[in-house]
Design an enzyme around this catalytic site. Structure first.
Site, PDB file in Angstrom:
ATOM      1  CD  GLU A  71      -2.975   1.469   2.248  1.00 35.67           C
ATOM      2  OE1 GLU A  71      -3.276   0.243   2.794  1.00 35.67           O
ATOM      3  OE2 GLU A  71      -3.689   2.215   1.870  1.00 35.67           O
ATOM      4  CG  ASP A  86      -3.288  -2.679   3.951  1.00 38.50           C
ATOM      5  OD1 ASP A  86      -2.723  -1.986   4.394  1.00 38.50           O
ATOM      6  OD2 ASP A  86      -4.421  -2.606   3.615  1.00 38.50           O
ATOM      7  CB  ILE A  88      -1.373  -0.429   9.684  1.00 38.41           C
ATOM      8  CG1 ILE A  88      -0.160  -0.812  10.334  1.00 38.41           C
ATOM      9  CG2 ILE A  88      -2.434  -0.243  10.531  1.00 38.41           C
ATOM     10  CD1 ILE A  88       0.246   0.004  11.427  1.00 38.41           C
ATOM     11  CG  ASP A  89      -7.090  -3.296   5.888  1.00 39.33           C
ATOM     12  OD1 ASP A  89      -7.083  -2.039   5.089  1.00 39.33           O
ATOM     13  OD2 ASP A  89      -8.028  -3.738   5.851  1.00 39.33           O
ATOM     14  CB  THR A  91      -4.465   3.840   8.983  1.00 37.21           C
ATOM     15  OG1 THR A  91      -3.866   2.682   8.167  1.00 37.21           O
ATOM     16  CG2 THR A  91      -3.333   4.690   9.259  1.00 37.21           C
ATOM     17  CG  ASP A 214      -7.621  -1.579   1.101  1.00 34.35           C
ATOM     18  OD1 ASP A 214      -6.829  -1.419   1.827  1.00 34.35           O
ATOM     19  OD2 ASP A 214      -8.226  -0.949   0.211  1.00 34.35           O
TER      20      ASP A 214
END
Ligand code: 2AM
Ligand code: CA
Length: 265
Positions: A71, A86, A88-89, A91, A214
């Site tokens: 990402e 990802d 940190i999905d 955030t 995501d």
């Protein structure tokens, strides 16, 4: 070409380490560096960047020939084997000290997701899936719910469209869905919402204007747990931008509600 079993063990190791790194940043949320992305309501933190660089370093050492799509840093390399990250999905959930954020990683081989892992560090929950071999939560097999009617279903969704300043938002569809379902949850991580469908904690999830990082891991999770994933018309062409994931039994009923909200493609 690649030993998938070995890759799955490697994946579990690095995703746990990545999660532990995110927890270190989570202790210092008051002073964490936050930057704007494309729009002023779209943000990235120091932790997102650090977790992605950690994962890129680990993958680069073990599989120097593989491609990586992340990402924060985009696509690097070119190979039939591509790691989709990802870091940190969720955030916003992370930055606000909430539990529902995750690290999400999928391994694609020749365009097909073969391995998936989603780790929620603050919950210590590790979801894993391997194509044809099932989905698991902390090693225990997962199954979607057996809910038969949309009226008995709990759904989740998200609203990145609003932060991105898009004209077309999820709000009209959200209002309509609320009239058909038992209840609604909004955690903030698409990857985790899909894992919760896979584990039967919720019966469905829909979202639009999201990216492959995501949902790549979460989609395999739902399918390996016996659920169904499609775009808003019931096909696959609109994936991953548009995702409807359900336990399968309520998929057609959900499409009946969603279809009128599809724009022309
Ligand atoms: P993020 O937390 O990594 O940004 C929430 O509705 C879901 O949408 C989350 O998975 C969130 O991921 C994602 N999301 C939010 N804004 C986005 C954007 N501009 N592009 C892609 N995904 C986004
Ligand atoms: Ca994301």
């Amino acid at each position: 070409m690649i030993n998938v079993h070995e890759a799955s063990q490697f994946l579990e190791t690095i995703i746990r380490e990545a999660g532990a790194l995110s927890l270190e940043y989570r202790k210092e949320l008051k002073t964490i560096r936050v930057e704007q992305k494309a729009t002023d309501r779209d943000i990235v933190t120091e932790a997102d960047q650090a977790v992605e660089s950690f994962l890129r370093k680990e993958i680069g050492e073990k599989y120097p020939d593989h491609a990586v799509l992340g990402e924060e840093e985009g696509e690097t390399g070119s190979s039939p084997c591509r790691w989709i990250i990802d870091p940190i999905d969720g955030t916003i959930a992370f930055l606000h000290g909430q539990y529902q954020y995750s690290v999400s990683i999928a391994l694609e081989v020749e365009g097909r997701t073969e391995l998936a892992a989603v780790f929620a560090p603050a919950l210590n929950d590790l979801f894993t899936a391997r194509r044809g071999k099932g989905a698991f939560l902390n090693g225990t097999p997962l199954h979607v719910s057996d809910t038969e009617k949309i009226g008995d279903a709990v759904f989740a969704s998200g609203f990145p469209c609003i932060r991105a300043g898009m004209k077309e938002t999820n709000l009209p569809l959200f209002s309509e869905m609320m009239m058909h379902i038992r209840d609604f949850r909004r955690g903030g991580s698409a990857a985790l919402e899909l894992c919760f469908v896979a584990s039967g904690q919720q019966d469905g999830y829909w979202e639009k204007h999201i990216e492959i990082y995501d949902v790549a891991a979460g989609i395999l999770m739902v399918e390996e747990a016996g659920g169904q994933v499609s775009d808003y018309r019931g096909g696959r062409e609109g994936l991953p931008t548009e995702v409807l994931a359900t336990n399968g039994r309520i998929h057609r009923q959900s499409l009946d509600v969603i279809r009128p909200f599809t724009s022309s493609r």
